[in-house]
Scaffold this active site. Sequence first.
Site, PDB file in Angstrom:
ATOM      1  N   SER A 124     -34.005  94.837  10.291  1.00  0.00           N
ATOM      2  CA  SER A 124     -35.298  94.291   9.905  1.00  0.00           C
ATOM      3  C   SER A 124     -36.095  93.899  11.132  1.00  0.00           C
ATOM      4  O   SER A 124     -35.525  93.475  12.145  1.00  0.00           O
ATOM      5  CB  SER A 124     -35.046  93.054   9.043  1.00  0.00           C
ATOM      6  OG  SER A 124     -36.216  92.283   8.919  1.00  0.00           O
ATOM      7  N   TYR A 149     -30.549  84.377   6.892  1.00  0.00           N
ATOM      8  CA  TYR A 149     -30.676  85.805   6.569  1.00  0.00           C
ATOM      9  C   TYR A 149     -31.043  86.586   7.830  1.00  0.00           C
ATOM     10  O   TYR A 149     -30.404  87.582   8.183  1.00  0.00           O
ATOM     11  CB  TYR A 149     -31.737  86.024   5.470  1.00  0.00           C
ATOM     12  CG  TYR A 149     -32.323  87.406   5.513  1.00  0.00           C
ATOM     13  CD1 TYR A 149     -31.618  88.501   5.008  1.00  0.00           C
ATOM     14  CD2 TYR A 149     -33.565  87.644   6.127  1.00  0.00           C
ATOM     15  CE1 TYR A 149     -32.143  89.780   5.103  1.00  0.00           C
ATOM     16  CE2 TYR A 149     -34.082  88.918   6.224  1.00  0.00           C
ATOM     17  CZ  TYR A 149     -33.376  89.980   5.713  1.00  0.00           C
ATOM     18  OH  TYR A 149     -33.883  91.245   5.824  1.00  0.00           O
ATOM     19  N   LYS A 153     -28.902  89.384  10.157  1.00  0.00           N
ATOM     20  CA  LYS A 153     -29.332  90.748  10.533  1.00  0.00           C
ATOM     21  C   LYS A 153     -29.146  90.957  12.037  1.00  0.00           C
ATOM     22  O   LYS A 153     -28.643  91.998  12.487  1.00  0.00           O
ATOM     23  CB  LYS A 153     -30.801  90.989  10.165  1.00  0.00           C
ATOM     24  CG  LYS A 153     -31.051  91.230   8.692  1.00  0.00           C
ATOM     25  CD  LYS A 153     -30.717  92.655   8.270  1.00  0.00           C
ATOM     26  CE  LYS A 153     -30.619  92.769   6.760  1.00  0.00           C
ATOM     27  NZ  LYS A 153     -30.113  94.026   6.252  1.00  0.00           N
TER      28      LYS A 153
HETATM   29  C1  UD1 Z   1     -39.786  88.320   4.775  1.00  0.00           C
HETATM   30  C2  UD1 Z   1     -38.771  87.746   5.713  1.00  0.00           C
HETATM   31  C3  UD1 Z   1     -38.130  88.864   6.475  1.00  0.00           C
HETATM   32  C4  UD1 Z   1     -37.553  89.909   5.521  1.00  0.00           C
HETATM   33  C5  UD1 Z   1     -38.646  90.396   4.586  1.00  0.00           C
HETATM   34  C6  UD1 Z   1     -38.136  91.365   3.533  1.00  0.00           C
HETATM   35  C7  UD1 Z   1     -39.581  85.499   6.313  1.00  0.00           C
HETATM   36  C8  UD1 Z   1     -40.033  84.603   7.426  1.00  0.00           C
HETATM   37  N1  UD1 Z   1     -39.347  86.777   6.618  1.00  0.00           N
HETATM   38  O1  UD1 Z   1     -40.802  88.929   5.567  1.00  0.00           O
HETATM   39  O2  UD1 Z   1     -37.100  88.326   7.255  1.00  0.00           O
HETATM   40  O3  UD1 Z   1     -37.008  90.969   6.247  1.00  0.00           O
HETATM   41  O4  UD1 Z   1     -39.235  89.289   3.923  1.00  0.00           O
HETATM   42  O5  UD1 Z   1     -37.296  90.743   2.624  1.00  0.00           O
HETATM   43  O6  UD1 Z   1     -39.454  85.060   5.197  1.00  0.00           O
HETATM   44  N2  UD1 Z   1     -46.934  85.511   1.163  1.00  0.00           N
HETATM   45  C9  UD1 Z   1     -47.821  84.753   0.421  1.00  0.00           C
HETATM   46  N3  UD1 Z   1     -47.429  84.350  -0.835  1.00  0.00           N
HETATM   47  C10 UD1 Z   1     -46.206  84.659  -1.358  1.00  0.00           C
HETATM   48  C11 UD1 Z   1     -45.318  85.434  -0.579  1.00  0.00           C
HETATM   49  C12 UD1 Z   1     -45.712  85.831   0.674  1.00  0.00           C
HETATM   50  O7  UD1 Z   1     -48.930  84.457   0.858  1.00  0.00           O
HETATM   51  O8  UD1 Z   1     -45.923  84.239  -2.497  1.00  0.00           O
HETATM   52  C13 UD1 Z   1     -47.370  85.988   2.503  1.00  0.00           C
HETATM   53  C14 UD1 Z   1     -46.494  85.523   3.641  1.00  0.00           C
HETATM   54  O9  UD1 Z   1     -46.928  84.284   4.143  1.00  0.00           O
HETATM   55  C15 UD1 Z   1     -46.669  86.688   4.632  1.00  0.00           C
HETATM   56  C16 UD1 Z   1     -46.854  87.908   3.746  1.00  0.00           C
HETATM   57  O10 UD1 Z   1     -47.274  87.387   2.477  1.00  0.00           O
HETATM   58  O11 UD1 Z   1     -47.829  86.505   5.402  1.00  0.00           O
HETATM   59  C17 UD1 Z   1     -45.605  88.723   3.557  1.00  0.00           C
HETATM   60  O12 UD1 Z   1     -44.567  87.871   3.094  1.00  0.00           O
HETATM   61  P1  UD1 Z   1     -43.159  88.457   2.573  1.00  0.00           P
HETATM   62  O13 UD1 Z   1     -43.405  89.539   1.581  1.00  0.00           O
HETATM   63  O14 UD1 Z   1     -42.323  87.303   2.116  1.00  0.00           O
HETATM   64  O15 UD1 Z   1     -42.544  89.138   3.861  1.00  0.00           O
HETATM   65  P2  UD1 Z   1     -42.276  88.539   5.326  1.00  0.00           P
HETATM   66  O16 UD1 Z   1     -42.409  87.069   5.352  1.00  0.00           O
HETATM   67  O17 UD1 Z   1     -43.104  89.324   6.285  1.00  0.00           O
END
Ligand code: UD1
Length: 333
Positions: A124, A149, A153
Amino acid sequence: MKVLVAGGTGYIGSHICVELLQANHDVVVIDDFSNSKPEVLKYIKEITGKDVKFYEFNILDEKKTEEVFKENDLDAVIHCAAFKAVGESVEKPIEYYTNNLTTTLIVAKMMKKYHVNNIVFSSSATVYGDPEVVPLTEDCKLGETTNPYGASKAMMERILTDVQHACPEMSVTLLRYFNPIGAHESGLLGEDPKGIPNNLMPYIMKVAAGELPCLGVFGDDYDTPDGTGVRDYIHVVDLAKGHVLAIEKYNKPGLHICNLGTGRGYSVLELVHAFERVNGVKVKYEIKPRRAGDIATCYADPTRAKEELGWVATKGIDDMCRDTWNFAKTRMK
Ligand code: UD1
């Protein structure tokens, strides 16, 4: 090739099985359905017209894992059997480290014992931590991980790297995924997390479907064009195709590290609005505080994947949104 897909009924594993079968590889799957459903096997057959050879257990069961290596003359392993919920990993570090690290050690041990010399590992972009610069190349230094997590990785990468050094005949490939989303265009395979989703796209899907009332956008004060977090979303089918190329093209001794991303970042609000536009649905959202551990911007430099694997992402954000919604509608029927 005969390929073992560890975790082959999961979200990413199931798409990998489809692409392997369609590329005429034989597929053996081990999965314990801890985060997937048995129907997935039926759907893989429906899409490809082919069966995988399936074993139901957790790879922590070393004896059973050894039986699979004994019974099948494997050429390669794609290892995507791992726990992956960031929040849960903070609550259950012992379970996360035990599962993710021990399964990796057992797989490596069996590969060594049965002379299976080609492994592709689901890693990842989380291993880069908070990037000093974007886009991220494979030469960027690894960063602080912010949860068990992510740390698991990074440790699994380290274990496999050390194994490769000790067994130079082995091909070890670390594929660093950016943010896989989307679903199979058939609508049969996709990501359907139990309970409240952690990740953005499944959350958007459930709000659009009326299963959750409102998306919380975690922060609008990041140093990004619209203030919301920017990520490199990659279609899961493109990601799966990258694995097929990796087992074929990196099938030579050495340590191979490769990003799988599109090279283009989208903000949370861009993704929300693309989903609404493409699917003609409304996604209610409200701005919430930042989520602990989140970073502002993360996207890949995918040059190496193009040069070494001949891989480029072919599907864009509209495909990702359309296929996710198609999957949501199929699963609601
Ligand atoms: C997350 C994990 C990463 C993992 C990946 C796939 C973290 C810090 N990182 O990545 O290690 O490999 O998932 O499982 O958690 N967001 C919202 N609202 C939500 C959910 C997300 O605004 O309800 C935003 C987050 O702040 C971010 C973006 O959407 O800016 C993507 O979030 P997400 O899909 O959870 O992925 P990552 O955080 O990039």
